[in-house]
Structures are given as structure tokens and as C-alpha cells.
Design a protein around this motif. Sequence first.
Motif, short mmCIF file in Angstrom:
data_model
loop_
_atom_site.label_atom_id
_atom_site.label_comp_id
_atom_site.label_asym_id
_atom_site.label_seq_id
_atom_site.Cartn_x
_atom_site.Cartn_y
_atom_site.Cartn_z
N PRO A 109 37.08 -72.79 -2.12
CA PRO A 109 37.20 -71.33 -2.18
C PRO A 109 36.27 -70.73 -3.24
N GLY A 110 35.81 -69.51 -3.00
CA GLY A 110 35.01 -68.81 -3.98
C GLY A 110 33.52 -69.11 -3.95
N ALA A 111 33.06 -69.82 -2.91
CA ALA A 111 31.63 -70.15 -2.83
C ALA A 111 30.79 -68.99 -2.33
N GLY A 112 31.42 -68.04 -1.63
CA GLY A 112 30.69 -66.88 -1.13
C GLY A 112 30.42 -66.92 0.36
N ARG B 92 28.06 -73.09 -3.96
CA ARG B 92 27.79 -72.29 -5.16
C ARG B 92 27.15 -73.16 -6.24
N HIS B 93 26.04 -72.68 -6.74
CA HIS B 93 25.27 -73.41 -7.73
C HIS B 93 26.11 -73.73 -8.97
N GLY C 71 24.62 -68.02 -5.66
CA GLY C 71 24.87 -67.83 -7.08
C GLY C 71 23.97 -68.66 -7.97
N TYR C 72 22.71 -68.81 -7.59
CA TYR C 72 21.79 -69.66 -8.35
C TYR C 72 21.56 -69.10 -9.76
#
Length: 216
Positions: free
Chosen positions: A25-28, A157-158, A187-188
Motif C-alpha cells: 500500500p502507498g506506492a501510488g 515507490r523509490h 516518488g524518485y
Amino acid sequence: SLRTSLHFGMLDHSSKMLLVTSTAPGAGKSFTSINLAVIAAEAGQRVVVVDADMRRGYLRRYINQPKNGLGLAEYLSGQASLEQILLPGTTPNMSVICSGRYPPNPSELLMRAEFERMIEALNKEFDLVIVDSPPVLAVTDPVIMARYAGATILVVRHIEAVRGEVEAALRAFEIGGSKITGAVLNGYKQIEVSSYGGGQYYYYNYRYSYKSDADN
């Protein structure tokens, strides 16, 4: 760039469905799904984005729909027709199907023939069918849906996602008889020294913590 790559990468596939998932969860993935839908629609494609996260999905917020509105759950359980759950998106050429009321058995609903029939109908009506699914390490839903997809994208997500999680996601799809087509690094952040992929990972905890969010 993603839109263009997918356009040519899916030309020879019979299904126009793009499955979007993540390791956790929360990776986009929802952010990626809705923005890709807008970009493709603005380019002239007829696009529908489906919120297939029937545990914590919230794509309805992007189109200002109520929490208890009709959606995918009602269609799969025979309580609504496809016409009833298709909603206009935020731009011309774009439609949205919300998750609906959170059911107690999402995986079982997705295994019904109704999901395959829905994808077949959407393939005829739209140029691109984007399905926003739950994290693959939390639940089995993405693996169930992947059999109908023309391509599957993993949003990572980075820094937050470690290599072991990505490897576990690849194995999950392989065991299910499908594969991940590509990935989006979200989110790099540029850093001098990266420990990406190092240390232990506890992706199995997602399976126990990924429950319906009553506040959504």
C-alpha cells in the motif's frame, strides 16, 4: 512516455486491459492509474479506469462520488448492470467504475464469470481499460485478474520498496500463470548513497494489515 509505450506494447494483444498493481500500500498505483487515464483520454483514446480494490479503493474521491455508491462489487454480485456503474470521468472520453460498497469476499467475486464478461464488454467499447488493483503481496486479487490483462504494470515507490518485495511480486504472478510487463518507479529521490534492496523485508505483514478501511 508510459502511455506511448503501452500503446505500442499492447497493439498485438486481444485484451485492452491494463492491470496496475504494487507490492505494498502507498506506492501510488491509484495516482498512476487515474493520471494515465486522463492523459490517454486527452490524447483522444476512449478510456475507462476500474477501481478493483474492493477493500480500500478510493478512486471515487477523484470524481467526487459518495462512499456507498454502486460500483464493481454490485455488478459482480448481480445487483447492478454495467450501464449503472459506468460514471463520467474528469475529462471527455474518460469513464470510471468505482469499487462500490466493500464486500466481505472480494477475491471470490473476482473469480466469477461476471468479471470476464465485464472486461470483454469494456474491450469492445473502450480503447484502454485500466484496472487499479490491490497490492499483490497483500491479497491474491491481482493474480486472479491478470489472466484477462493485455499488460500488467507494477508501481514501485523509490527507496521504500526493497528488492525482495519486487522479486516476491514477480514470483506471485509467475505461480499464477502470468507475468509483469513492466514497472513504474514512483516518488524518485536522488540520494548520494542508496541502501535500496538491502536489509530484511517484511512484505508478509501486508497480507494481515490490508483490510477494509471504514473511513474511506
